[in-house]
Design an enzyme around this catalytic site. Sequence first.
Site, mmCIF file in Angstrom:
data_model
loop_
_atom_site.group_PDB
_atom_site.id
_atom_site.type_symbol
_atom_site.label_atom_id
_atom_site.label_comp_id
_atom_site.label_asym_id
_atom_site.label_seq_id
_atom_site.Cartn_x
_atom_site.Cartn_y
_atom_site.Cartn_z
ATOM 1 N N HIS A 1 -68.410 -4.912 -35.834
ATOM 2 C CA HIS A 1 -68.329 -5.757 -37.027
ATOM 3 C C HIS A 1 -67.952 -4.940 -38.253
ATOM 4 O O HIS A 1 -67.131 -5.361 -39.077
ATOM 5 C CB HIS A 1 -69.678 -6.438 -37.270
ATOM 6 C CG HIS A 1 -69.852 -7.731 -36.539
ATOM 7 N ND1 HIS A 1 -68.956 -8.771 -36.652
ATOM 8 C CD2 HIS A 1 -70.820 -8.157 -35.692
ATOM 9 C CE1 HIS A 1 -69.370 -9.784 -35.909
ATOM 10 N NE2 HIS A 1 -70.485 -9.441 -35.317
ATOM 11 N N GLU B 1 -41.025 3.445 -18.833
ATOM 12 C CA GLU B 1 -42.482 3.391 -18.961
ATOM 13 C C GLU B 1 -43.197 4.219 -17.900
ATOM 14 O O GLU B 1 -44.428 4.296 -17.917
ATOM 15 C CB GLU B 1 -42.963 1.944 -18.862
ATOM 16 C CG GLU B 1 -42.383 1.025 -19.919
ATOM 17 C CD GLU B 1 -42.754 -0.422 -19.683
ATOM 18 O OE1 GLU B 1 -43.761 -0.863 -20.255
ATOM 19 O OE2 GLU B 1 -42.039 -1.108 -18.913
ATOM 20 N N ASP C 1 -47.496 2.476 -21.826
ATOM 21 C CA ASP C 1 -47.604 2.700 -20.385
ATOM 22 C C ASP C 1 -47.186 4.112 -20.001
ATOM 23 O O ASP C 1 -47.781 4.729 -19.106
ATOM 24 C CB ASP C 1 -46.748 1.686 -19.622
ATOM 25 C CG ASP C 1 -47.482 0.374 -19.384
ATOM 26 O OD1 ASP C 1 -48.733 0.399 -19.344
ATOM 27 O OD2 ASP C 1 -46.830 -0.663 -19.238
ATOM 28 N N CYS D 1 -40.397 1.355 -28.289
ATOM 29 C CA CYS D 1 -41.082 0.136 -28.718
ATOM 30 C C CYS D 1 -42.590 0.165 -28.458
ATOM 31 O O CYS D 1 -43.251 -0.871 -28.502
ATOM 32 C CB CYS D 1 -40.475 -1.092 -28.051
ATOM 33 S SG CYS D 1 -40.558 -1.091 -26.243
#
Length: 845
Positions: A462, A704, A728, A775
Site C-alpha cells: 500500500h 527473446e 523474456d 521493446c
Amino acid sequence: MVGIVIVSHSDKVAAGACELAFQMSGESVLVIPAGGTDDGDLGTSVEKVMGALERVLERGDALVLADLGSAVMATQMAIEMLNPDLQGRVQLTDAPLVEGAIAAVVAAAGGGDLTTVRRAAEQALATSKIPSDLLDEEALPAEEPLPDTADVPVERVELVVPNPTGLHARPAARFVRTAMGFEADITVQNVTHRRSPVNAKSMMDVANQGTAMQDERIRIVARGEDAVEAIAALRELVTRGFGEMEAGGIGMPEPAPVSPAPPMPRVDELPEEGKLRGIPASEGIAIAPALLYRPPSLDVERRTVSDLDAEVDRLRRALEQARQELTALEQEVASRDEDVARIFEFQRMMLEDPSLVQSIEERIQREDCNAEAAAEDVIAGWVARFEGREDGDPMRLRAADVRDVGNRLLRILLGVEESRGLSGLPEPVIVVAHDLTPSDTARLDRDMLKGLCTAMGGATSHVAILARMWGLPAVVGLGEGLLDVPEGTMLVMDGGTGIVELAPSPDIVQSYRERAERQAERQAEALRHVEEPAVTRDGHRVEVVANVGDAASARDALAQGAEGIGLLRTEFLYLDRATLPDEEEQVEVYRSIAQVMGERPVIVRTLDVGGDKPLPSIARPQEDNPALGVRAIRLSRWYPDLLRVQLRAILRAGVGHNLKVMFPLIATLEELRWARGLLHQAQEELAAEGLEHTTTIEMGIMIETPAAAMMADRLAPEVDFFSIGTNDLTQYTLACDRGNQGLGYLFDSLDPAVLRLIEQVIEAGHAAGKWVGLCGELGGQREAMPVLLGLGLDEFSMTPNAIPIAKQTVRSLARSEAQHVARRTLSLPTAGAVREYLVSVLDQG
C-alpha cells in the site's frame, strides 16, 4: 526461539512427524519427538515428554502437539511437574499433529513467538489437506449442489477477469455490494484455480477464496427469483473491469523490479556505513529530517468473562464505532483522492461481513473470553489465510487491510485514543516507520511530507502504491536497522535507487540537491520538446515509439510524443472473452488503431498467449513449466488457424496504413520459416478471394531467447527487422523467473550477459542491412539509453509516459560518446557495476 514437542502413541509416528517438520524448517527449529512407551510399545510416557520439554526449554519456549487423549493427559502431567517458572513457557495445542507441526515450524522459523506459533498450528484445522487448486477436475464440485426446489430459477455465467488488478479489494467490494442488492443466493468461484464456490455476499469469503487475477476465469451462480437480474448486473460489472478500466479508474501500477524483503544484495551492493539500501518503491529524491512514527501499542490481555451477552454487546458497539470512523475517514480522504478513499470502503465492508463478525461472537461464547482476545484471534487467523495464499501481492495487500481493520477494532475495545500523528506535521520531514497501514498512509500531511522510508514492505505494498500515485519518493524493505535512526537525523533518500543516506555530509547533501534540480529541469525540458525528434548532439536520429494495447493507449502515446507503435499487443482481443474474435472484428480494431497513428509505423505482434496467459477458448493440458511451454508462436503451431485468421486481418487492415507484422518467441530458423509461410498463404488466400489487402507488409521477429540471439546472423537475412524483447531474454539468459520475488536480485536486463547478446543481435541485423529495435522494459529505462545508443540500437519502444524523458535523454547524448560508454559497459563484471557506471554517465551529462 520456539521449539516443538510432538507427543504420540507411536514412536515411529512422532519421529516421522519430526522428520517432516525438520525438512520444512531446514532444521532451524528444534523439534523433539516423544512417542511410545519407554519400552518402545504403543502408548505414552510422562518421562519421555518431560525429557523432550526440558531439551526444548533450554533454548526457548515450547509448543506441544499431541495425537490422542492419553497423550494429552501425559503432556499435562509433564507440564505440572516442571518448575513453576517454566510452566508459563509451554503451551499445549489441539492442532492436527502433522499439519499443525508443519505450520508451527514454519512460523517458529520465521521468528514467531509462542502465541503466534500456536495460532499458526491451529490455523491448519481450517485448511483443506488437498488444496482445491490441485484437485482433479472430476473431484471438484462444479458448483454448489442445486436446491431441492426444482422451480427455483438458477442462472450462471463464466467470465474472464479483465482488469489488471483482478477481483480483489476495491473490485471485490463492488462485487459484494452489487450481489447484496439481490435476494438470490449467489456464489462466485475461481475456475482457473479450481477453488470451491463461496458466498458472493460475504466480503471476507470473496476476498479470501473468491479472488481472481487478471485473465483468470470465474463462475457466478445465482438461485432465486431475481437470478436473471443478478447475473446480468454482475456480468456487466465484471466485463467493465469493476470500473477500474474506465476513465479515472486505477489499476495496479506496474511494479518496479522487486527484490525480496529484506533484499538479497549483490556483492557490489553491500551496505556501507551511514547508508541503507532497500527496495525502490517510488522515484524521486528527498532531503529532510527523520520523523519516527510508532503507532500506539495494543496489548491484549486474555481474561474470562461471566456475562457473555454483555461482552457481545460491547463488541457490537465497537464494531459500529469502527464503521463510523471508517465512513468518516473515507469521506475525509475522498475530498482529496477518491481512489484512495475506496480502500476504506473495502475495510468498512469487512466489518459488515457476517463471516467475520459471527466468528468473533462465536469465539466469545465458546471460550468465555473477552472481546479483545476473541477479535485478536479471529483477525490473526484471517491475516494468516491471506498471507498464506499463493496469489502474490494482491493477497498481501488484503492481509494489510485486514490487519489495519483489526487494529482499529482492538484500539476501540481497549479504549485507546486514535492517533492522528501523521496528519499535522510541524515541518518538512521524511517519515520513518516499521510499516504504515492504509489508515496511517491516507492521513499523511502531504504538504510537509517529503518522503517515506519503511523497514518492511515491497514495491507493491500500500505504501509503495500510494507513494507512486502521489509522486512521493519512497524506499521500503530497509530492514529493522532503519528503526535505530534517531529522531531528527538528517536523511537523504533516492526512491529510484533505494538508497537512504544517514546524517550525510554537506557535500553529499549538495550533490543530491543538484541531482534533484537536474531531474526537475530535465522533466520540464522534456515536456516542452515532446514533439521534437530524438536526435543526438552529433546528428544521429533514432526512433522513439510506444508499447500499446488498444486505441486509447495509442492516443495517449501520440500525446506523449511517440513516433509510432513499436509493439501493439493483440492479446486484449482474445483474453477477455469466451469466444475467439473473428476476422472482421480484428480488421476493425487494427484499422482503428492504425487510423489513430496516421502514417506512423504500427508493429502488430501476433498472438502471444499460452503458458502463464492461458487462452480461455482453447483447451490445453496443465504445464509444469509454462514459461518454457506452449506459448506465443508455439501455440500458433498447435492451432495454425488462430494465426492465419489474425494475419489475414492484419493484411486487410494494412491497406493505406503503415502496418508491420512481428512474430513472438521465435527460437529457430525453422519456426521463422513456418510463420513466414503462413503469412504468404494468407496473402494468397486474400488475393484469390478478391479481398483488398496490403502486398508489401514488412515482417520481423522478436528476439527473446538466447538461441535466437546467438543465431541472429542466420535469421537476419530472412526478416525485415528485429525487435529485442528484453523481459523474456533476461529471464531465459539468467535462468530466473521474472515473476519470482525471491530472484529479484538476479533479474536485471543490464546484466553484462544480456547486454552482450543485445550487441550480437544488433551487429547481426546491421550486417544484413536490417534495422533493430527493442521493446522490453529496458527500452524505457533512462540509465540504459547511453549503452543501447552506443551499441547501435535503431528504435526504442516503451510505455507512453516514458517517452518524453527518453527523447530528451537521447538529445543530451552524442553518439560517439555513447559508443565509448558501450565499450566500457561491456567490460564491467556485474549488473550492479553497469548500473552504477551508467547513472554516473548521465549525472555527469
